[in-house]
Design a protein around this motif. Structure first.
Motif, PDB file in Angstrom:
ATOM      1  N   LYS A  17      -2.920  44.868 -26.290  1.00 23.83           N
ATOM      2  CA  LYS A  17      -3.728  46.054 -26.104  1.00 23.83           C
ATOM      3  C   LYS A  17      -4.631  46.288 -25.187  1.00 23.83           C
ATOM      4  O   LYS A  17      -4.853  47.108 -24.527  1.00 23.83           O
ATOM      5  CB  LYS A  17      -3.979  46.521 -27.714  1.00 23.83           C
ATOM      6  CG  LYS A  17      -4.429  47.879 -27.609  1.00 23.83           C
ATOM      7  CD  LYS A  17      -4.985  48.425 -28.999  1.00 23.83           C
ATOM      8  CE  LYS A  17      -5.282  49.872 -29.121  1.00 23.83           C
ATOM      9  NZ  LYS A  17      -5.763  50.377 -30.488  1.00 23.83           N
ATOM     10  N   ARG A  18      -5.374  45.129 -25.012  1.00 22.88           N
ATOM     11  CA  ARG A  18      -6.582  45.107 -24.259  1.00 22.88           C
ATOM     12  C   ARG A  18      -6.113  45.267 -22.799  1.00 22.88           C
ATOM     13  O   ARG A  18      -6.883  45.884 -21.965  1.00 22.88           O
ATOM     14  CB  ARG A  18      -7.396  43.888 -24.330  1.00 22.88           C
ATOM     15  CG  ARG A  18      -8.554  43.810 -25.473  1.00 22.88           C
ATOM     16  CD  ARG A  18      -9.706  42.634 -25.170  1.00 22.88           C
ATOM     17  NE  ARG A  18      -8.931  41.543 -25.338  1.00 22.88           N
ATOM     18  CZ  ARG A  18      -9.014  40.896 -26.452  1.00 22.88           C
ATOM     19  NH1 ARG A  18      -9.127  41.411 -27.601  1.00 22.88           N
ATOM     20  NH2 ARG A  18      -8.272  39.806 -26.414  1.00 22.88           N
ATOM     21  N   LYS A  34      -3.464  42.474 -30.013  1.00 23.62           N
ATOM     22  CA  LYS A  34      -4.853  42.752 -29.806  1.00 23.62           C
ATOM     23  C   LYS A  34      -4.976  42.391 -28.164  1.00 23.62           C
ATOM     24  O   LYS A  34      -5.600  43.260 -27.232  1.00 23.62           O
ATOM     25  CB  LYS A  34      -6.052  42.206 -30.264  1.00 23.62           C
ATOM     26  CG  LYS A  34      -6.620  42.859 -31.449  1.00 23.62           C
ATOM     27  CD  LYS A  34      -7.745  42.134 -32.154  1.00 23.62           C
ATOM     28  CE  LYS A  34      -8.955  43.093 -32.450  1.00 23.62           C
ATOM     29  NZ  LYS A  34      -9.915  42.630 -33.196  1.00 23.62           N
ATOM     30  N   GLU A  90      -7.781  49.260 -34.760  1.00 27.94           N
ATOM     31  CA  GLU A  90      -8.052  48.265 -34.294  1.00 27.94           C
ATOM     32  C   GLU A  90      -7.583  46.952 -34.639  1.00 27.94           C
ATOM     33  O   GLU A  90      -6.856  46.175 -33.922  1.00 27.94           O
ATOM     34  CB  GLU A  90      -9.657  48.019 -34.580  1.00 27.94           C
ATOM     35  CG  GLU A  90     -10.615  47.791 -33.480  1.00 27.94           C
ATOM     36  CD  GLU A  90     -10.089  47.760 -32.113  1.00 27.94           C
ATOM     37  OE1 GLU A  90      -9.865  46.860 -31.362  1.00 27.94           O
ATOM     38  OE2 GLU A  90      -9.972  48.901 -31.611  1.00 27.94           O
TER      39      GLU A  90
END
Length: 85
Positions: free
Chosen positions: A58-59, A55, A68
């Motif tokens: 990905k950010r 995550k 998500e």
């Protein structure tokens, strides 16, 4: 606690190690299935929270993938694509 940058760098190395280059993408990006990453013994030992590291990556636009939250089993076939070399 390990710093996030370091974890992301390790993640990039592991995606390169386990992934395949340009199989799906014309521009030769490396991608790996989430299930492959998750099931890998070295990755299991390296990452406290693989999903959290993904995550964060990905950010920062280092990797991309559909959805998500990735769950083992459910999302084993999701491609994780390395956006930068």
């Amino acid at each position: 606690i390990m710093n996030v940058e370091h974890e992301i760098n390790l993640l990039v190395q592991e995606i390169r190690r386990l992934g395949t280059k340009g199989k799906y993408y014309a521009d030769g990006q490396v991608s790996v299935k989430f299930g492959v990453l998750f099931a890998d013994e070295k990755c299991a030992n390296l990452f406290e929270a693989l999903v959290g590291t993904l995550k964060a990556a990905k950010r920062r636009k280092i990797v991309t993938y559909q959805g998500e939250l990735l769950l083992q089993g459910v999302h084993d076939n999701v491609d994780i694509v390395l956006l930068q070399d």
